[in-house]
Design a protein around this motif. Sequence first.
Motif, PDB file in Angstrom:
ATOM      1  N   ASP A   1      88.268 -27.075  55.552  1.00  0.00           N
ATOM      2  CA  ASP A   1      88.952 -28.263  56.045  1.00  0.00           C
ATOM      3  C   ASP A   1      90.253 -28.455  55.256  1.00  0.00           C
ATOM      4  O   ASP A   1      90.229 -28.809  54.071  1.00  0.00           O
ATOM      5  CB  ASP A   1      88.018 -29.470  55.873  1.00  0.00           C
ATOM      6  CG  ASP A   1      88.580 -30.745  56.452  1.00  0.00           C
ATOM      7  OD1 ASP A   1      89.668 -31.166  56.012  1.00  0.00           O
ATOM      8  OD2 ASP A   1      87.931 -31.336  57.325  1.00  0.00           O
TER       9      ASP A   1
ATOM     10  N   PRO B   1      92.809 -30.754  55.445  1.00  0.00           N
ATOM     11  CA  PRO B   1      93.090 -32.072  54.861  1.00  0.00           C
ATOM     12  C   PRO B   1      92.217 -32.370  53.632  1.00  0.00           C
ATOM     13  O   PRO B   1      92.707 -32.950  52.659  1.00  0.00           O
ATOM     14  CB  PRO B   1      92.800 -33.045  56.009  1.00  0.00           C
ATOM     15  CG  PRO B   1      93.041 -32.229  57.243  1.00  0.00           C
ATOM     16  CD  PRO B   1      92.540 -30.852  56.885  1.00  0.00           C
TER      17      PRO B   1
ATOM     18  N   ALA C   1      93.670 -30.510  50.746  1.00  0.00           N
ATOM     19  CA  ALA C   1      94.881 -31.170  50.258  1.00  0.00           C
ATOM     20  C   ALA C   1      94.530 -32.343  49.338  1.00  0.00           C
ATOM     21  O   ALA C   1      95.161 -32.534  48.296  1.00  0.00           O
ATOM     22  CB  ALA C   1      95.728 -31.647  51.438  1.00  0.00           C
ATOM     23  N   GLU C   2      93.519 -33.113  49.712  1.00  0.00           N
ATOM     24  CA  GLU C   2      93.137 -34.268  48.891  1.00  0.00           C
ATOM     25  C   GLU C   2      92.578 -33.856  47.535  1.00  0.00           C
ATOM     26  O   GLU C   2      92.896 -34.468  46.521  1.00  0.00           O
ATOM     27  CB  GLU C   2      92.112 -35.136  49.630  1.00  0.00           C
ATOM     28  CG  GLU C   2      92.710 -35.928  50.766  1.00  0.00           C
ATOM     29  CD  GLU C   2      91.719 -36.935  51.319  1.00  0.00           C
ATOM     30  OE1 GLU C   2      91.479 -37.957  50.631  1.00  0.00           O
ATOM     31  OE2 GLU C   2      91.194 -36.693  52.415  1.00  0.00           O
TER      32      GLU C   2
ATOM     33  N   LEU D   1      98.806 -27.305  56.025  1.00  0.00           N
ATOM     34  CA  LEU D   1      98.693 -28.546  56.802  1.00  0.00           C
ATOM     35  C   LEU D   1      99.630 -28.517  58.004  1.00  0.00           C
ATOM     36  O   LEU D   1      99.236 -28.917  59.109  1.00  0.00           O
ATOM     37  CB  LEU D   1      99.028 -29.763  55.924  1.00  0.00           C
ATOM     38  CG  LEU D   1      97.901 -30.294  55.051  1.00  0.00           C
ATOM     39  CD1 LEU D   1      98.463 -31.286  54.038  1.00  0.00           C
ATOM     40  CD2 LEU D   1      96.794 -30.918  55.872  1.00  0.00           C
TER      41      LEU D   1
ATOM     42  N   ASP E   1      84.625 -37.385  58.866  1.00  0.00           N
ATOM     43  CA  ASP E   1      85.087 -37.297  57.476  1.00  0.00           C
ATOM     44  C   ASP E   1      84.192 -37.984  56.454  1.00  0.00           C
ATOM     45  O   ASP E   1      84.619 -38.192  55.308  1.00  0.00           O
ATOM     46  CB  ASP E   1      86.515 -37.833  57.334  1.00  0.00           C
ATOM     47  CG  ASP E   1      87.553 -36.896  57.914  1.00  0.00           C
ATOM     48  OD1 ASP E   1      87.233 -35.708  58.125  1.00  0.00           O
ATOM     49  OD2 ASP E   1      88.683 -37.352  58.166  1.00  0.00           O
TER      50      ASP E   1
ATOM     51  N   ASP F   1      98.440 -28.694  61.926  1.00  0.00           N
ATOM     52  CA  ASP F   1      98.951 -29.700  62.851  1.00  0.00           C
ATOM     53  C   ASP F   1      99.608 -29.060  64.069  1.00  0.00           C
ATOM     54  O   ASP F   1      99.444 -29.528  65.201  1.00  0.00           O
ATOM     55  CB  ASP F   1      99.939 -30.629  62.140  1.00  0.00           C
ATOM     56  CG  ASP F   1      99.260 -31.496  61.088  1.00  0.00           C
ATOM     57  OD1 ASP F   1      98.023 -31.622  61.110  1.00  0.00           O
ATOM     58  OD2 ASP F   1      99.988 -32.045  60.234  1.00  0.00           O
TER      59      ASP F   1
END
Length: 154
Positions: free
Chosen positions: A75, A77, A80-81, A106, A55, A110
């Motif tokens: 990606d 995540p 999402a950020e 997400l 990351d 998962d």
Amino acid sequence: MPIWVDADACPGVIKEILFRAAERKQIVTTLVANQYIATPPSKVISMVQVGSGFDVADNEIVKRVVAGDLVITSDIPLAAEVVEKGAQALSPRGEAYTKETIRQRLNMRDFMETLRNSGVQTGGPAAMNHTDRQNFANKLDRWIAKLPTKQESL
């Protein structure tokens, strides 16, 4: 509004689309990666090489991105950020990540990771095809069309 590219896993054909659009519209475009990635000579296209590690490139993009910027990434995540920061995120296949859809993406990511960790062979994504490239180019064009013109921003 600049474009940030999570470049380590971005397909070459998508980078070429981005390079052409950046030059045509003079949009600052920065590739961020753990390894050196060649870019065409340009005033608006650059590359930031970060250290290796999990990351590290994603964290650099999150640190630099601001509301209204566009981030190209597969990606979830990272998407999402940046969406949380008010930026827009687009996958190399042309899927727009939004506040409305990112939670579902997400959760699916998962779930698939849990399956893989339990030994279920889930396979990877299908190979990029012409439709994927076209979807990406169309979504990129729509984002560019919404940018303020130079006169509007003065």
